[in-house]
Write a protein that holds these residues in place. Sequence first.
Motif, PDB file in Angstrom:
ATOM      1  N   SER A 197       4.035  10.187 101.832  1.00  0.00           N
ATOM      2  CA  SER A 197       4.064   9.629 103.194  1.00  0.00           C
ATOM      3  C   SER A 197       3.053  10.294 104.124  1.00  0.00           C
ATOM      4  O   SER A 197       2.432   9.631 104.944  1.00  0.00           O
ATOM      5  N   GLU A 198       2.880  11.616 103.980  1.00  0.00           N
ATOM      6  CA  GLU A 198       1.936  12.278 104.881  1.00  0.00           C
ATOM      7  C   GLU A 198       0.495  11.914 104.504  1.00  0.00           C
ATOM      8  O   GLU A 198      -0.376  11.810 105.368  1.00  0.00           O
ATOM      9  N   ALA A 199       0.283  11.672 103.198  1.00  0.00           N
ATOM     10  CA  ALA A 199      -1.046  11.248 102.737  1.00  0.00           C
ATOM     11  C   ALA A 199      -1.373   9.869 103.319  1.00  0.00           C
ATOM     12  O   ALA A 199      -2.458   9.650 103.877  1.00  0.00           O
ATOM     13  N   ILE A 200      -0.419   8.944 103.220  1.00  0.00           N
ATOM     14  CA  ILE A 200      -0.661   7.587 103.741  1.00  0.00           C
ATOM     15  C   ILE A 200      -0.886   7.652 105.254  1.00  0.00           C
ATOM     16  O   ILE A 200      -1.766   7.006 105.802  1.00  0.00           O
ATOM     17  N   ARG A 201      -0.077   8.471 105.899  1.00  0.00           N
ATOM     18  CA  ARG A 201      -0.171   8.607 107.358  1.00  0.00           C
ATOM     19  C   ARG A 201      -1.587   9.045 107.771  1.00  0.00           C
ATOM     20  O   ARG A 201      -2.194   8.503 108.682  1.00  0.00           O
ATOM     21  N   MET A 202      -2.124  10.041 107.063  1.00  0.00           N
ATOM     22  CA  MET A 202      -3.464  10.534 107.407  1.00  0.00           C
ATOM     23  C   MET A 202      -4.516   9.466 107.163  1.00  0.00           C
ATOM     24  O   MET A 202      -5.451   9.309 107.928  1.00  0.00           O
ATOM     25  N   MET A 203      -4.328   8.695 106.076  1.00  0.00           N
ATOM     26  CA  MET A 203      -5.297   7.635 105.800  1.00  0.00           C
ATOM     27  C   MET A 203      -5.205   6.547 106.874  1.00  0.00           C
ATOM     28  O   MET A 203      -6.219   6.095 107.396  1.00  0.00           O
ATOM     29  N   GLU A 204      -3.978   6.156 107.225  1.00  0.00           N
ATOM     30  CA  GLU A 204      -3.801   5.093 108.224  1.00  0.00           C
ATOM     31  C   GLU A 204      -4.418   5.495 109.560  1.00  0.00           C
ATOM     32  O   GLU A 204      -4.959   4.668 110.280  1.00  0.00           O
ATOM     33  N   GLU A 205      -4.306   6.781 109.897  1.00  0.00           N
ATOM     34  CA  GLU A 205      -4.828   7.243 111.190  1.00  0.00           C
ATOM     35  C   GLU A 205      -6.326   7.536 111.141  1.00  0.00           C
ATOM     36  O   GLU A 205      -6.897   7.968 112.142  1.00  0.00           O
ATOM     37  N   GLY A 206      -6.925   7.371 109.970  1.00  0.00           N
ATOM     38  CA  GLY A 206      -8.359   7.607 109.865  1.00  0.00           C
ATOM     39  C   GLY A 206      -8.729   9.083 109.836  1.00  0.00           C
ATOM     40  O   GLY A 206      -9.886   9.447 110.054  1.00  0.00           O
ATOM     41  N   VAL A 207      -7.746   9.945 109.587  1.00  0.00           N
ATOM     42  CA  VAL A 207      -8.038  11.387 109.493  1.00  0.00           C
ATOM     43  C   VAL A 207      -8.951  11.648 108.301  1.00  0.00           C
ATOM     44  O   VAL A 207      -9.886  12.447 108.356  1.00  0.00           O
ATOM     45  N   GLY A 225      -3.721  13.311  92.757  1.00  0.00           N
ATOM     46  CA  GLY A 225      -3.617  13.182  94.209  1.00  0.00           C
ATOM     47  C   GLY A 225      -2.561  12.131  94.542  1.00  0.00           C
ATOM     48  O   GLY A 225      -2.175  11.336  93.680  1.00  0.00           O
ATOM     49  N   PRO A 226      -2.101  12.095  95.807  1.00  0.00           N
ATOM     50  CA  PRO A 226      -1.025  11.174  96.181  1.00  0.00           C
ATOM     51  C   PRO A 226      -1.344   9.702  95.911  1.00  0.00           C
ATOM     52  O   PRO A 226      -0.483   8.967  95.437  1.00  0.00           O
ATOM     53  N   PHE A 227      -2.574   9.269  96.201  1.00  0.00           N
ATOM     54  CA  PHE A 227      -2.890   7.845  96.037  1.00  0.00           C
ATOM     55  C   PHE A 227      -2.992   7.466  94.562  1.00  0.00           C
ATOM     56  O   PHE A 227      -2.479   6.435  94.136  1.00  0.00           O
ATOM     57  N   ALA A 228      -3.639   8.311  93.789  1.00  0.00           N
ATOM     58  CA  ALA A 228      -3.739   8.048  92.339  1.00  0.00           C
ATOM     59  C   ALA A 228      -2.336   8.061  91.734  1.00  0.00           C
ATOM     60  O   ALA A 228      -2.007   7.244  90.871  1.00  0.00           O
ATOM     61  N   LEU A 229      -1.490   8.982  92.202  1.00  0.00           N
ATOM     62  CA  LEU A 229      -0.134   9.081  91.647  1.00  0.00           C
ATOM     63  C   LEU A 229       0.706   7.857  92.015  1.00  0.00           C
ATOM     64  O   LEU A 229       1.414   7.299  91.166  1.00  0.00           O
ATOM     65  N   MET A 230       0.613   7.408  93.265  1.00  0.00           N
ATOM     66  CA  MET A 230       1.373   6.201  93.651  1.00  0.00           C
ATOM     67  C   MET A 230       0.904   4.998  92.831  1.00  0.00           C
ATOM     68  O   MET A 230       1.715   4.185  92.396  1.00  0.00           O
ATOM     69  N   ASP A 231      -0.414   4.894  92.628  1.00  0.00           N
ATOM     70  CA  ASP A 231      -0.945   3.804  91.792  1.00  0.00           C
ATOM     71  C   ASP A 231      -0.397   3.912  90.372  1.00  0.00           C
ATOM     72  O   ASP A 231      -0.126   2.915  89.718  1.00  0.00           O
ATOM     73  N   PHE A 232      -0.255   5.119  89.883  1.00  0.00           N
ATOM     74  CA  PHE A 232       0.219   5.350  88.520  1.00  0.00           C
ATOM     75  C   PHE A 232       1.713   4.999  88.393  1.00  0.00           C
ATOM     76  O   PHE A 232       2.132   4.322  87.462  1.00  0.00           O
ATOM     77  N   ILE A 233       2.496   5.448  89.360  1.00  0.00           N
ATOM     78  CA  ILE A 233       3.946   5.181  89.330  1.00  0.00           C
ATOM     79  C   ILE A 233       4.194   3.683  89.495  1.00  0.00           C
ATOM     80  O   ILE A 233       5.110   3.114  88.881  1.00  0.00           O
ATOM     81  N   GLY A 234       3.386   3.043  90.299  1.00  0.00           N
ATOM     82  CA  GLY A 234       3.587   1.617  90.631  1.00  0.00           C
ATOM     83  C   GLY A 234       4.173   1.532  92.029  1.00  0.00           C
ATOM     84  O   GLY A 234       5.158   2.206  92.335  1.00  0.00           O
ATOM     85  N   ASP A 253      13.717   9.201 110.464  1.00  0.00           N
ATOM     86  CA  ASP A 253      12.271   8.977 110.611  1.00  0.00           C
ATOM     87  C   ASP A 253      11.422   9.702 109.569  1.00  0.00           C
ATOM     88  O   ASP A 253      10.306   9.295 109.261  1.00  0.00           O
ATOM     89  N   ARG A 254      11.969  10.814 109.082  1.00  0.00           N
ATOM     90  CA  ARG A 254      11.230  11.656 108.148  1.00  0.00           C
ATOM     91  C   ARG A 254      10.852  10.897 106.874  1.00  0.00           C
ATOM     92  O   ARG A 254       9.900  11.242 106.193  1.00  0.00           O
ATOM     93  N   TYR A 255      11.658   9.880 106.541  1.00  0.00           N
ATOM     94  CA  TYR A 255      11.433   9.181 105.271  1.00  0.00           C
ATOM     95  C   TYR A 255      10.924   7.757 105.481  1.00  0.00           C
ATOM     96  O   TYR A 255      10.941   6.954 104.553  1.00  0.00           O
ATOM     97  N   LYS A 256      10.490   7.458 106.698  1.00  0.00           N
ATOM     98  CA  LYS A 256      10.115   6.073 107.034  1.00  0.00           C
ATOM     99  C   LYS A 256       9.036   5.543 106.095  1.00  0.00           C
ATOM    100  O   LYS A 256       8.007   6.180 105.904  1.00  0.00           O
ATOM    101  N   PRO A 257       9.252   4.360 105.497  1.00  0.00           N
ATOM    102  CA  PRO A 257       8.220   3.787 104.622  1.00  0.00           C
ATOM    103  C   PRO A 257       6.989   3.367 105.421  1.00  0.00           C
ATOM    104  O   PRO A 257       7.065   3.264 106.642  1.00  0.00           O
ATOM    105  N   SER A 258       5.887   3.107 104.725  1.00  0.00           N
ATOM    106  CA  SER A 258       4.651   2.755 105.443  1.00  0.00           C
ATOM    107  C   SER A 258       4.320   1.278 105.278  1.00  0.00           C
ATOM    108  O   SER A 258       4.660   0.663 104.266  1.00  0.00           O
ATOM    109  N   PHE A 259       3.638   0.754 106.293  1.00  0.00           N
ATOM    110  CA  PHE A 259       3.204  -0.654 106.202  1.00  0.00           C
ATOM    111  C   PHE A 259       2.115  -0.809 105.137  1.00  0.00           C
ATOM    112  O   PHE A 259       2.037  -1.830 104.474  1.00  0.00           O
ATOM    113  N   SER A 260       1.277   0.209 104.996  1.00  0.00           N
ATOM    114  CA  SER A 260       0.183   0.086 104.002  1.00  0.00           C
ATOM    115  C   SER A 260       0.752  -0.168 102.618  1.00  0.00           C
ATOM    116  O   SER A 260       0.264  -1.013 101.877  1.00  0.00           O
TER     117      SER A 260
END
Length: 382
Positions: A197-207, A225-234, A253-260
């Motif tokens: 979630s923190e990885a997606i958050r940083m990407m969404e915010e353009g960090v 990495g988080p993105f490769a791992l999410m792609d791998f898990i499905g 809020d700590r576990y809120k899913p992402s729109f991406s």
Amino acid sequence: MLSKLGVIGAGAMGSGIAQLAAVSGTDVILADVNQEALDKAKSRLSEQLGKLLEKGKIDASQLNAIFGRISFVSELSAFSDREMVIEAIVEDLDVKTKIFQQLEVICGENTVLASNTSSLSITAMAAKLQRPERFMGIHFFNPAPVMKLVEVVPAIQSDEDLVVQTIRQVEAWDKIVVRAKDSPGFIVNKVARPFYSEAIRMMEEGVASKEQIDHAMTSQGFKMGPFALMDFIGHDVNFAVTQSVWRSFWFDDRYKPSFSQQKLVEAGYLGKKSGKGFYNYDAPTEKWEPKEEDDTLLAYIFKRILVMLINEAADTVQTGICSEQDVELAMQYGTNYPKGLLQWAEEIGYDEVVYQLDGLYDRYHEARYRVSPYLRDRLSIL
Ligand code: NAI
């Protein structure tokens, strides 16, 4: 020690559990309603054992003996003499509960019944049984024969002596066992949430880009990495777990899913298995390589994800879900993190961890960045 095990569900998990128990000398009956699943399990098993033979880990006679210890059946009536039955069927509370109710009729009074569920309430399943004290969660990781960790999750009704005996049994199958309170995501699937979630958050915010974020983590010892791992898990699986943990923690809020990630699921971009996820596997792009000027950003990304993981691990101990020792074992052996998260906190310093988290809280004013009391209690200056 246990000599007769039953496993229901011959899919990815059930066939793996049958294999690891048979390799350790336990007699196993593996059941599935679907003949095709049983056939597949049989061929997967001979392929896996063939690999062990090739690597010299077992010889031909051992291979035959292991195979001989597993029977494949489509009827649960074969389970009448089983001392323990582990269920690994579809993730549906009603379907699982019905199976356990049937088993209570078929099996002896002393049989231990267990579920391999990743996300359902063990206590809710136990409540529907005649002998709830003989029921608990035994959560293996995929692939079960390879992954060392097992989470044993007693229902609040479980008999303590049986829990202790079960832990010993699973250890006899050459596993590292941690004990988790029956709570959403148990240990591993809860503590790992910020990695995604923190990885997606940083990407969404353009960090940073997904490539930069993945690199920041792999360069510090994480296998993926988080993105490769999410792609791998499905994304279907990963998004479902995130939603389930979020819902189960009363929409914390700590576990809120992402729109991406939701959009990826809606588009059918499920990751590696569908050829596209965060990355495009049909037309791989050139591997991203960091330049010297990226160093500060990469260090920031790594620290931000790490302190979020440490905070989650700390809170998991603080709220009594597991012990300090078990949270350390869980993340190293259930997800292959390079180090225990609390050890990492010691190394970088609790003051630094809290300083970083407070900085995030000051910036966002969101509950997801609140500091666990466990960490505040360890500050050198209170
Ligand atoms: P899967 O879909 O590969 O296998 C499930 C099997 O159960 C199928 O072969 C299906 O025919 C069989 N089945 C369904 N209903 C049945 C019934 N009423 N009686 C007998 N057999 C039945 O699923 P997978 O991935 O093996 O997951 C099984 C369980 O393990 C789920 O509860 C899942 O949440 C949990 N789990 C999955 C992990 C994973 O990474 N796949 C990791 C840890 C737990």
